[in-house]
Design an enzyme around this catalytic site. Structure first.
Site, PDB file in Angstrom:
ATOM      1  N   PRO A  27       0.835  -1.210   0.000  1.00 33.99           N
ATOM      2  CG  PRO A  27      -0.023  -1.069   2.153  1.00 33.99           C
ATOM      3  CD  PRO A  27       0.670  -2.011   1.221  1.00 33.99           C
ATOM      4  CG  MET A  28       3.411   2.277  -1.937  1.00 33.47           C
ATOM      5  SD  MET A  28       4.499   2.021  -3.356  1.00 33.47           S
ATOM      6  CE  MET A  28       3.465   0.957  -4.387  1.00 33.47           C
ATOM      7  CE1 TYR A 185      -0.943   8.311   8.609  1.00 35.22           C
ATOM      8  CE2 TYR A 185      -0.008   6.181   8.036  1.00 35.22           C
ATOM      9  CZ  TYR A 185      -0.113   7.541   7.817  1.00 35.22           C
ATOM     10  OH  TYR A 185       0.605   8.137   6.809  1.00 35.22           O
ATOM     11  N   GLY A 306      12.555  -2.993   1.107  1.00 28.09           N
ATOM     12  CA  GLY A 306      13.665  -3.320   0.212  1.00 28.09           C
ATOM     13  C   GLY A 306      13.526  -4.646  -0.495  1.00 28.09           C
TER      14      GLY A 306
END
Length: 375
Positions: A27-28, A185, A306
């Site tokens: 998710p981005m 969050y 990564g």
């Protein structure tokens, strides 16, 4: 080309989801929805491109869950109106047509909200000003405000928002949801000792601080039944505190993982907050956090950080640290990452300029055009 396929290209299962390979899109946040949170045709093309490129699992950006305090960014997508649901249904259809499973990440920003269409104030477990400053790449500037401490009604409303959003996600055709419990969050704010100073059932020891996360997972599971995929993303680091680690190390990790497995999670997604997996994954005693999650829960575990490094990716899978690799920056630069990996083709290096001056889809498209990179 090596005749032995990379281990990431082997099939995998997450609950009832059958994946053709072990590569997922992480998710981005892309802040490219309309002002009222409706996903766009541009977003449909963006997500479908990953499916066409061979990713077997696509996890969306964090999507807000209510019309109160959950929204974190201007132009963040939501899943709270019929219009949102209809737009996501179109996107889900395109992703499925291209062959990938599709999971909607459900997000409540809490204190780290820097652009809410519905409210000006912010809420959190406690009235603690967040560390650091707002993120320019997502339209923020200056220090975070001090949030209002949530009362029980606020907490109940947040849980109901996650459940209602999950119901809409299933109606829109998603294969599952992922609760955003990471990166600083709201759910992570409850998990974190220095942002959670409560003295009620949600505060104090980590077994209490994980309660909100477990209640959300359990409530979604109760509403949608045993077969719907309900994952949760966790991290130690945060968007506003990269170096944070759980104070109790592996003891805290075991408590958190066990509680979420008992609540009914389908998988755990362990994020590295943009950092290197090797740097962030090792716990006291030498075990990796993802390996510990697998051991404690016996659930599928997604590793992040990564994973575009194909040598590291092979080690993570072959040595039993994780089951699926969530690729972020490598996927942004190479939406066809799985195909390139299968064919032994070179990968395009990630360039941070593709997210400047903001991390929108239009800026990424302009970057590709200026560098003549074809996605």
């Amino acid at each position: 080309m090596n005749d032995v396929p990379h281990p990431a290209l082997r099939p995998e299962r997450i609950g009832d989801l059958s994946l053709a390979n072990r590569l997922a899109v992480s998710p981005m946040t892309r802040v490219s929805a309309t002002a009222d949170g409706t996903p766009t045709d541009e977003m449909a093309g963006y997500y479908a491109e990953y499916a066409r490129g061979g990713f077997s699992l696509v996890v969306t950006e964090g999507t807000y869950t209510d019309t109160w305090h959950s929204q974190g960014y201007a132009n963040q997508p939501g899943i709270v109106t019929d219009g949102h649901e209809a737009a996501w249904r179109e996107i889900a259809g395109q992703v499925h047509a291209a062959g990938a499973a599709f999971v909607l990440q459900l997000m409540h920003a809490g204190a780290l909200s820097q652009g809410n269409h519905y409210r000006d104030d912010t809420v959190a477990p406690s009235a603690v000003r967040p560390r650091g400053e707002k993120m320019p790449e997502y339209g923020g500037h200056g220090p975070w405000p001090t949030p209002r401490a949530m009362d029980q009604d606020d907490i109940d409303r947040a849980v109901r928002g996650f459940v209602a959003a999950a119901v809409r996600a299933r109606r829109a055709g998603f294969d599952g949801v992922e609760v955003h419990g990471a990166n600083g969050y709201l759910v992570d704010q409850f998990l974190t000792d220095y942002t959670n100073r409560r003295d009620d059932r949600y505060g104090g020891p980590v077994a209490h601080r994980v309660r909100l996360a477990a209640e959300i997972v359990s409530a979604i599971r109760a509403e949608l039944g045993p077969d719907f995929c309900v994952g949760i993303r966790l991290s130690q680091g945060k968007v506003n505190d990269f170096t944070h680690r759980w104070a109790g190390g592996s003891r805290d990790a075991e408590t958190i993982f066990a509680a979420l497995a008992e609540a009914g999670a389908s998988y755990l997604h362990i994020a590295s907050e943009g950092r290197d997996w090797v740097e962030t994954a090792t716990l006291d005693g030498g075990m990796t956090i993802t390996g510990l999650a697998r051991k404690v829960t016996r659930l599928p575990v997604l590793a992040n950080g990564g994973m575009h490094d194909t040598t590291r990716a092979a080690t993570v899978l072959e040595d039993g640290h994780a089951d699926v690799l969530a690729v972020g920056r490598g996927a942004l630069a190479n939406p066809d990452f799985p195909r390139r990996l299968a064919q032994g083709l070179p990968m395009t290096p990630f360039d941070h300029q593709m997210l400047q001056p903001m991390a929108t889809l239009s800026n990424a498209r302009q970057w590709r055009q200026s560098t003549r990179v074809t996605a």
